[in-house]
Every structure is written in structure tokens, then in C-alpha cells.
Design an enzyme around this catalytic site. Sequence first.
Site, mmCIF file in Angstrom:
data_model
loop_
_atom_site.group_PDB
_atom_site.id
_atom_site.type_symbol
_atom_site.label_atom_id
_atom_site.label_comp_id
_atom_site.label_asym_id
_atom_site.label_seq_id
_atom_site.Cartn_x
_atom_site.Cartn_y
_atom_site.Cartn_z
ATOM 1 N N HIS A 127 0.867 -1.173 0.000
ATOM 2 C CA HIS A 127 0.000 0.000 0.000
ATOM 3 C C HIS A 127 0.913 1.235 0.000
ATOM 4 O O HIS A 127 0.967 1.988 0.968
ATOM 5 C CB HIS A 127 -0.956 -0.033 1.190
ATOM 6 C CG HIS A 127 -2.151 0.862 1.049
ATOM 7 N ND1 HIS A 127 -3.457 0.416 1.205
ATOM 8 C CD2 HIS A 127 -2.261 2.183 0.756
ATOM 9 C CE1 HIS A 127 -4.299 1.427 1.033
ATOM 10 N NE2 HIS A 127 -3.595 2.526 0.767
ATOM 11 N N ASN A 298 -11.839 -0.441 -5.408
ATOM 12 C CA ASN A 298 -11.879 0.739 -4.540
ATOM 13 C C ASN A 298 -12.734 1.772 -5.251
ATOM 14 O O ASN A 298 -12.396 2.221 -6.351
ATOM 15 C CB ASN A 298 -10.467 1.308 -4.314
ATOM 16 C CG ASN A 298 -9.621 0.418 -3.412
ATOM 17 O OD1 ASN A 298 -10.072 -0.638 -2.983
ATOM 18 N ND2 ASN A 298 -8.407 0.857 -3.124
HETATM 19 O O1 IFM Z 1 -6.473 7.116 1.794
HETATM 20 C C1 IFM Z 1 -6.592 6.582 0.524
HETATM 21 C C2 IFM Z 1 -6.098 5.143 0.497
HETATM 22 O O2 IFM Z 1 -4.793 5.026 0.958
HETATM 23 C C3 IFM Z 1 -6.130 4.608 -0.916
HETATM 24 N N1 IFM Z 1 -7.441 4.813 -1.500
HETATM 25 C C4 IFM Z 1 -8.044 6.110 -1.391
HETATM 26 C C5 IFM Z 1 -8.019 6.579 0.050
HETATM 27 C C6 IFM Z 1 -8.674 7.972 0.160
HETATM 28 O O3 IFM Z 1 -8.004 8.891 -0.626
#
Ligand code: IFM
Length: 499
Positions: A127, A298
Site C-alpha cells: 500500500h 476501490n
Molecule cells: O487514503 C486513501 C487510500 O490510501 C487509498 N485509496 C483512497 C483513500 C482515500 O483517498
Amino acid sequence: MEASVRSLAALIPTDFTIGVATAAFQIEGATTEDGRGASVWDVFSATPGNIVDGHSPEVACDHYHRMPEDVALIRELGAASYRFSLSWPRIQPDGMGAPNQAGLDFYDRLIDELLAAGISPMVTLFHWDTPQALQDKGGWMNRDTAYRLASFASIAAEAYGDRVARWVTINEPATVSTNGYALGLHAPGETLRLGALPSVHNQLLGHGLSVQALRGLGAVGEIGLSNVYSPMVPASDTILDKLSAALLDTFQNRLLADPVLLGKYPDLIQLMGRFSDFSPSAEDMALISQPLDFYGLNYYLPTRIEAGVGESAVPAGMAEALGDDLSDSIPGAPFHLTDWPGVPITAYGWPIVPEYLRVALTELAERYPDMPPVIITEGGASFDDQPAMSPNGDGAVVADIRRIDYLEKHLRVALAATAAGGPAEAIDLRGYYVWSLMDNFEWSAGYNQPFGLVHVDFKTLKRTPKQSYYWLKDVLAARSESGAPRDDALALVDPTDSQ
Ligand code: IFM
């Protein structure tokens, strides 16, 4: 309990996971403790001007020292699963070689704490916190980093492979390549524009090699990756706006999803390859497209696009939140992102139009006929609601009504779209992980974009569950009252363990 809570709970299928998500760099702090190495984000954040208000990630939520308290919050919430990431430089300080035992031990304790609380661990390998030592050799522009990630996956499989229910190999490679390597908005701050393309391929290769490593070492959990997806919406019916939307759709959505789900890059990318030396081998494509147990989505927002060079590469609200002069972020690009008139926005300036989650799921169903089960591995919104004394004076409340509205509407849309007869019924939707368990370090925006179900006071580090936390707790309680059995995919966790 409110009727809307009960009616939402009744819609959630029995094999559907409701979880909460975080990422190591955003919550852990302790960036120099117990042998942790530096990541690209440590270096990027230390450079003045890169993070809004100069916020530092060095303490963040101090989760490294407060982990049991945070697991207790998840247990109290009643969430079936917790998605977190392993800090690569905490386990492998230089991104290669023998693991750092103290780093391994931290996640060992976390996983055991979760299992003892009846919470199923979902682990993200990567990540965004590439070890700086690997960045010094080119980072994701260097093919070797893919092999380094696979070695890291092997270490993780050996340490935790018997206890992790779900693995995410990489999170949002699109964001890493676009923001980190093309536009310089994220670490490592490269501005390679279209030259960033190899960083996409190398991440996807790292995904494929990691799947192989996890499976080869007998990790028992399901394996997938998480791609961000945003439906691209032309600002008008003009051919130029539509072309612009198609172009961004190719670069932000299809570029990352097609190789994994179709085994090939989009035609436009292949065409571009004829004018550069981007021509991935058949062996690479086979690795990248090997079957997955689930596909992580996501989903946050749709993107509205207008042809022509705009003032800003990002909508005004978001540019303001980032605090940067982004006016030349995509110099020369023939399109720009534009605000959505009349639509509510989050603190980031992201438009809230829940129906576009249906569009995303429908597009995915149409584009990818062999789609494995889908898990929404992130969804949520930033709103800056602060604690206030409750009317009866017995404690602090955080009235984040807009977050409840966001989550309820998006969950309802996703469940309806994928139910029998829905436009995306071909998608076997297995779960929704709320981003995020708690307010945290939102990358270049620092602590200014709170996404949490739990408020964190970054001065005192006190955690205060928000109203959305109590709302979700009610939904989960209503669900278990109606006798919904636990998610089969999470059967690695024996619910009796927590009793
Ligand atoms: O905080 C981030 C995350 O690390 C990855 N996806 C989007 C989120 C919000 O911006």
C-alpha cells in the site's frame, strides 16, 4: 433502532463481508522504531511543500503503540474483517534480504489479536510504502522491484500464511503511477508524464509474481488485488468531451483492469507501444492475468471531464484541499477534470453521486465477462466533523451525518445493482470495506481529510467513535439479530475463539 437500519441490514446477503480498512503508513507512526527502514513516503513527506500544512507522518495515529485499543474498537463495532497493510520497510528495511524480526512480530501480534477478537485479517502487501532503498534503484520504474515484492510476499506467506483469510497484493497501482510517477503529487514525486507507463507494468508484474509466491507457499487465504475505478463522465455531449472521457477511462481504469482481467493492455496503450519500447511479453501477461479468488474494487467517486486545457488538473475543491498550485499538473493534456454543478461534495471536493457506483459495477460486468467475485475493498468519504459535547453533557459526539448518508446510499446502490435482476447481476459482490476505521494521514493532504468512522485527535491521539461508527454498529447488530450466518470465506476465524 431505526427502520432504515433494519431495512439495510435485511438487504445484506449472508455471505457478504462488512469490514473496515486502513494502511500502515497512514496510521502506524513509529517510523524510525525497531529497525524500520525509510519508505518513499518518509522521504517525500520530509520535503517542505509536499504535504499540506507540513504535516508529518512520524506519529500518525500511533497505531504501532496503540494496536490493541484499535482492535478493540473493531471488535466493539462488530465488523467481521479488518483490512490493513504490512509496512514493507518495517519488515524489510531495504526492501530485500532477511526480514527484521521486530517488524514481523508486530503483525504477528496484530493478527493474533484480531483472531482472538473474532475478526478476520485481510492483508495488503503493498500500500504505497516502497522502501527508499529500492526507489534509489528506480523504484517501480525498475522491473526488479516486482521481484523484490514477490520476495516480500514469500516472507509474509511464511509468517502469516496460515492465519490470513484474504490477501491483497497491491493497492491502487493507478494512483501510484499517476500521482507518484507521472504527476509528482505523491511519493516518489516523479513527473514522468506518459513516461511513467513502465511503473504500471512493473506493479502488475509484482502482483502476478506475488500471487505465485503466496500460492506456492500454501497461503490458505483468498488472493486478489485492489484497483480503484472511477466512471468517466463527459461534461457535455460534444465529441471532444466524450473523447476526453474515453481517454481518461483508458488511462485510469482500463490500463490497470484489462491486463489483470483480459490478459492484455487496452488497444490504445498497445498502439502507443509501437512508438516506444513498451511491449510486454506473453509470459508477463500470463502472470498478470492468472485467475484470482476475488477482484478488489476501490470506489469513491465519478470523474467529470471536459476537453481543452483547464485551469487545474483537479477540481477546484480538491485543489484547495491539497493546497498546492496544481495548475500545471498535466501540462499540455487535451482535457481537464471539472466540478459537478449542483452536486454535494466531500471535504476533498469529491462529488457524491451514489448512482455512479451502479455505473461502475455495470461497466465492470460488461467489460469483464470472466470477473471473479468482487469485493469493494475501499469506499468512504472525508468530512471534517469535530467532536462536540452531547446535548445531555455526558460525552463528546461527532455528528458525521453526511458519512452515514454516503455509506448507506452506496451500500444500497451496490447491493441493488448486483442483486438478481440488477444491471450488474453478473457480479458476485462479496463485501464492502469502509475506508477508513479511523482518521489518518491522508497522503499529500496530511491530516486534513478525515475519512474515519473514529475521530482521532492528532494532538492527544484520543479516539472518539463518530456517529457513523454507531450507525454501522447498529446495522451489523441488526444483521446478526436476523440470524445471518458468518461469511463462509472468513471461516478461518472460528467465532467461538472470541467467546
Ligand atoms: O487514503 C486513501 C487510500 O490510501 C487509498 N485509496 C483512497 C483513500 C482515500 O483517498
